[in-house]
Design a protein around this motif. Structure first.
Motif, PDB file in Angstrom:
ATOM      1  N   THR A 194     -26.555  51.488  12.741  1.00  0.00           N
ATOM      2  CA  THR A 194     -27.075  51.614  11.374  1.00  0.00           C
ATOM      3  C   THR A 194     -28.297  52.522  11.270  1.00  0.00           C
ATOM      4  O   THR A 194     -28.926  52.571  10.203  1.00  0.00           O
ATOM      5  N   LYS A 195     -28.590  53.258  12.300  1.00  0.00           N
ATOM      6  CA  LYS A 195     -29.725  54.182  12.260  1.00  0.00           C
ATOM      7  C   LYS A 195     -29.528  55.166  11.109  1.00  0.00           C
ATOM      8  O   LYS A 195     -28.445  55.735  10.941  1.00  0.00           O
ATOM      9  N   SER A 231     -20.794  58.896   8.248  1.00  0.00           N
ATOM     10  CA  SER A 231     -20.610  58.389   6.885  1.00  0.00           C
ATOM     11  C   SER A 231     -20.888  56.887   6.823  1.00  0.00           C
ATOM     12  O   SER A 231     -20.810  56.176   7.819  1.00  0.00           O
ATOM     13  N   ILE A 232     -21.166  56.422   5.610  1.00  0.00           N
ATOM     14  CA  ILE A 232     -21.411  54.991   5.401  1.00  0.00           C
ATOM     15  C   ILE A 232     -20.162  54.179   5.751  1.00  0.00           C
ATOM     16  O   ILE A 232     -20.261  53.070   6.277  1.00  0.00           O
ATOM     17  N   ILE A 235     -20.076  51.069   8.355  1.00  0.00           N
ATOM     18  CA  ILE A 235     -19.539  49.748   8.012  1.00  0.00           C
ATOM     19  C   ILE A 235     -18.435  49.342   8.982  1.00  0.00           C
ATOM     20  O   ILE A 235     -18.420  48.217   9.495  1.00  0.00           O
ATOM     21  N   THR A 236     -17.514  50.263   9.269  1.00  0.00           N
ATOM     22  CA  THR A 236     -16.420  49.974  10.207  1.00  0.00           C
ATOM     23  C   THR A 236     -16.958  49.595  11.582  1.00  0.00           C
ATOM     24  O   THR A 236     -16.536  48.591  12.172  1.00  0.00           O
TER      25      THR A 236
END
Length: 147
Positions: free
Chosen positions: A108-109, A115-116, A120-121
């Motif tokens: 999550t850096k 991509s977001i 998330i994945t």
């Protein structure tokens, strides 16, 4: 390789009717009392010497899990005896918990350039794997993870 190399070691304990729990080069031997545990520790040293191996002095110890507050770590879990003698709680070891937190921080850096959706994945994949491994822990540990 450890499972193949330590096959003779396993047979020794099976022949001596000792309860051995081993995964690769990590293991537990369950004993009924301290005297039996001391005998097992000596047997371990003898059998490993035959294989030109030795036990890790800091990781190898005898623990009486009948005593309140007794605990040990094995395969990423911490087993702890609480005040009620019949209950041994399981938790992720501190090292395991920190490793999961570090992995999530890396994923999550903010400036990792992905991509977001990928974040998330990857986060979901990591958390699902961690949950599946530690799902047998005390249920309250997951509140700590979520918080």
């Amino acid at each position: 390789m450890a499972n193949i190399y330590l096959d003779e070691f396993d047979r020794c304990f099976a022949n001596n009717a000792k309860e051995l729990v081993r995964y690769a080069d990590d293991g537990l031997i369950l004993c009924k009392d301290e005297e039996e545990a001391e005998e097992c520790l000596e047997l371990i040293k003898v059998e490993l010497k035959k294989l030109k191996l030795e036990i890790h002095p800091e990781k190898s110890k005898i623990i009486d899990m009948n005593k309140e507050g007794a605990e040990f770590e094995f395969l990423g879990y911490k087993f702890h005896r609480g005040k009620k003698r019949t209950i041994i709680s399981r938790y992720p070891a501190n090292k395991s918990f920190k490793k999961m937190q570090d992995r999530i921080r890396t994923i999550t850096k903010r400036q990792n350039g992905v991509s977001i959706g990928k974040v998330i994945t990857d986060t979901n994949k990591t958390m699902k794997g961690w949950y599946e491994y530690f799902k047998h822990c005390n249920k309250f540990i997951f509140e700590k993870v979520a918080g």
